[in-house]
Design a protein around this motif. Sequence first.
Motif: not given
Length: 893
Positions: A406-411, A112-116, A102-110
Motif C-alpha cells: 500500500x502507498x499513501x499517494x493518489x496516482x 480528482x483534479x490532480x489525477x487529471x 507553477x505555484x500550485x500545491x497538489x494537495x490543494x487541487x484535490x
Amino acid sequence: MSEAALSPVYDPAAVEIKRYQFWLDGEFFKAARDTEREPFTIVIPPPNVTGSLHMGHALNNTIQDILIRWKRMQGFDTLWLPGCDHAGIATQNVVEKHLAEEGVNSRELGRAVFLERVWQWKDTYHTRITKQLYRLGVSCDWSRERFTMDEGCSRAVRKVFVDLYRRGLIYRGDYMINWCPRCLTALSDIEVEHEDETSTLIHIRYPLAEDEGSITVATTRPETMLGDSGVAVHPQDKRYSALVGKKVILPLLDRPIPIVADDYVDPEFGSGAVKVTPGHDPNDFAIGRRHNLEVIKIIDENAKMTEAAGHYKGLDRYECRKQVVEDLQELGLIVKIEEHEHALGRCQRCRTVVEPLISRQWFVKMKPLAEPALEAVENNLTKFVPPRFTRVYQSWVENIRDWCISRQIWWGHRIPAWYCDCGDLIVDYTDPQICPSCGGSALEQDTDVLDTWFSSALWPFSTLGWPDQTPDLTHFYPTSVLVTAYDIIYFWVARMMFTGLAFMDEVPFHTVYITGLVRDALGRKMSKSLGNGIDPLEIIEKYGADTLRFTLVTGQAPGNDQRFRQESVESGRNFANKIWNVSRFVLMNLVDENENEPQFAPFKPDRLPGGLNRADRWILHRFNETLLQATALLEEYELGEAARLIYEYLWNDFCDWYVELSKHYLYLKDNSARAAEDRRRTRSLLVYLLDGVMRLLHPFMPFISEEIWQQLPHRKEEALIVAAWPQPEELFSFPEEAADMALLQDVARAIRNLRSQVQLPPGRRTAVIVRAQGRAAACLDQERHHLSRIAFADPLTIHPDAVKPPQALTAIIGEGVEIFLPLEGVIDLDAEKDRLKKESNILLAEIKKTAVKLNSPGFIEKAPAEVVAKEKSRREEQEIRMTKLRQRLQELG
C-alpha cells in the motif's frame, strides 16, 4: 560503370526516418500469431512516464531489438510487446514538482483534479518516449502497446489482488514499515537504498531507578530515546545479569523503563546494552514484542516530534536530535561521542532519509509465493544470463519478507477494499453497492493505492489479455527472454516469477538477460547531479541510430557495466561510412560502360559455378565461418562478440581484401570471353556476399542494412527485416584456400610494414624479393598479380633460392618465407642511417632514465604497484624498440 542508387555521402537521418516509416507502413513489426510457427516473445521493460529515455534505455532496447530482428529472420513468429509504466511515486513526485514551479500545491487541487494533471503528463511523455523508441529503430508491435493503468491491466491487477486476498495471502495490519516523510507514503524494503555514512555514536548514561549507578547505552539516533520503553542486554552477559528485571529512569522524560535480556543484543558492540525503541526501529519492534514492551510513537509522518515526545513536540527530528544532545550534556549524562560508520536508509525516489514507523498497511505473504519461484530457477525452467545472477536472485528469494504493497499517494491502482460503518471490510472484483453484512450503502473505498511493482509484476501475462484466455495469451505465453538491468532483479524479476507461477502455472520467461549499467568515460554512474548524462537522441541526431546501437552493443557483455566513450561512437560512425562506401562501389560496378542492365547471373550457393579463383573460395569460406560463429554467439547471448565478429569480416575480409582484389577483374582492360566471364563471376559474388553480410548486420544496424539491401538486384523477399537469416553451406568449405590467403595477407602486410619503416610514400612502386618454397612459393607466384598491385611491388621476385641484397630490410613470415626490400637507389641510405642513429640516441636516454627509476629502492618501495608495473612495461617496450633499431641499422650496413 553506372551511378549507384545510394547517395555519395551517407545521411543517417534521411535514411532512418524513411526506413522506419517503410517498416511501419508494411506492418513488418506486427506479430502474426501464426500457430504453425514457433513463437518468440519479449515484453518490453516498460519505461516510466516520468521523462525522457536515457542511455540505459537505449542499451536495453537495442539488445531486445537485436534478438527480435534475428529471431524474425530465423522464421519465428516474433512478438515484441511495447508499453509504459505509470510509475506511481516517481511520476507523482515529478508532477508535484512541476506544479510547485507553477505555484500550485497538489494537495490543494484535490485528488480528482490532480489525477487529471497526471494523466495529461502521462500522455505528453508517453508520446515523447514512443518517438524516442522510433528513432532508435525498435521493431515493437505497436498495435499491441499497453500501459500499466489501461483498462485491461487494471482488470488484471484487481483480480490478482482479490484472489490473493481470498487465498489469505494479502492481509492488513499494524507493522513496522519504511516511511518517506517527503513522499508521505510507505515503502517496501527494496525501495530503500542503504548507504554507508559517517555519523556519531553517542554513549548515554541511564540512571538506575532504585539503586545507585547507571547503565550506558550507545545510539546514532539520540532523538528516538524519547520513545524508549526498555533497555536490553544479552542473557549471557555477566556484567548485567544482576540488573535484568530492574528499571532505569529514561533521561529527559523521567519515565521508568525495564531492563530485559534478549539474544539479539551484541555484547561486543558499545557497552553491550542497547536502548529499545519499538515504535521506530524494526529490530527494537521485534524485541518489544518478545518482552511486551510499550510501543510509543514519538515521530510522525512528517518527521516531526509527537506529543509523546514531551516538550520536544513539534520539532523536526534533526532539530530534536541537536536539542536532546545539548540537554543531555547539561545533565552530564553523555559519556562520550565518537565517529561511527553506519548504513542509512534513503528513499529510492527522493533520497530523503526513511523513518521506520508502525503503520496500518496492506501486505502480501511472500513465503508461499516464493517457494515455487525458487524451485523454478533451481530446476532450470528459467535461466539467468550470465549465470552468476542466479545466486543473486536465489539469495533474495530465500530470505524474502512480506511485501508492503500500500502507498499513501493518489496516482496508481486504487486498493479495491471498502469499509462499512458496521466495521465490515469488503474486497471484491466489482465495486460493491451495499454491505453484505448490514445492507448499508455508506461504503468508503480505501484511499491508498498499490505499489507500482504490483501491476508491473503481472506485465508478461496482463499485457496478453489475462484474465481472459485470449489467443495471444495462449500463443505467446510464456515469453522467451526478459532483458533487464541487474538493479531490478528484486523489484521486478522475482515478483514476475511469483505471479506468473501463481496465476499462470508457468514461469513468465525462459531466459533473463541481465545488462550492466552504461557509465561515463571515467566509469562514473551517469546522473543529473554529476552533469555527466548523455542524451541518446543527441548521439542519434549527430551520428545516427545505427552508430549508437553498434557502439552500445560492442561495448557490453552480459551483466557487466560499460563505459561510453566518444572515440567508440566515432569508430561506429566510421564503420557505417565504410559499409556505405563499399556498397556504393559494388552497386556502381555491376554494369559495363554503355550498358543498362547488370551483366551477371545470380550466384547459387547450392551449385558453385566454374572458374572460382582462390580469393573467391576464401571469401566464401570466411563468410561460412563468420555466419556459423556469429549465430553460435547469438544463441549464447554474446551479442557484443557476434557484432565484433561481423565487423571484422565486413571491414577486413570483405572491404579491405576481397573488394580490393576484385578490382583486378572489374577493371581489366580485356575484351576476351575469359575476362567477361571473370567480371560476371566477380559481380555475382560481390552481390551475393553483400546480400549475406547485410543480413548478418541487420539486427545490429537495421537502417543502413535495409537501405543498402533494397538497392540490390535479384531480391526475392519484400524487405530485409523479414528476409531469411543466412544458412551455412557445405560447399563453402575451402580450408586450403583459406590458409593460402592467410599467407598472402601476411606477406602483403609484411611488405607494407617494411615500406613504412623507411617511410616510402604510398603508391611508389619498388622491387620486392620473396624467398619461399613448395606450396607457399606456388601460391604466391599464382597470386603475384594481386600481391604486386596491393603491395606496390614491382618488380616482384618469388624464388626458392632468392638472395638477400647487401642493403635491404628483412621480414620473416612463419616458417620458410622471407621478404627482402632492397634499399639501394630507393632511399638515401646515409640519411636513413643518421635518422636511425638519432632515434637510437634519444631512445637510449629514455632507457637510462627508466633504469634509474627502477633501480631506486625508494621508488620500488613507495610507488603504487600499478605505477611500478607501468614503468616496467615501458622498459620492456623501450628494449624491443632498441632491438629493432639496431637490427635495421645492421641491415643498412
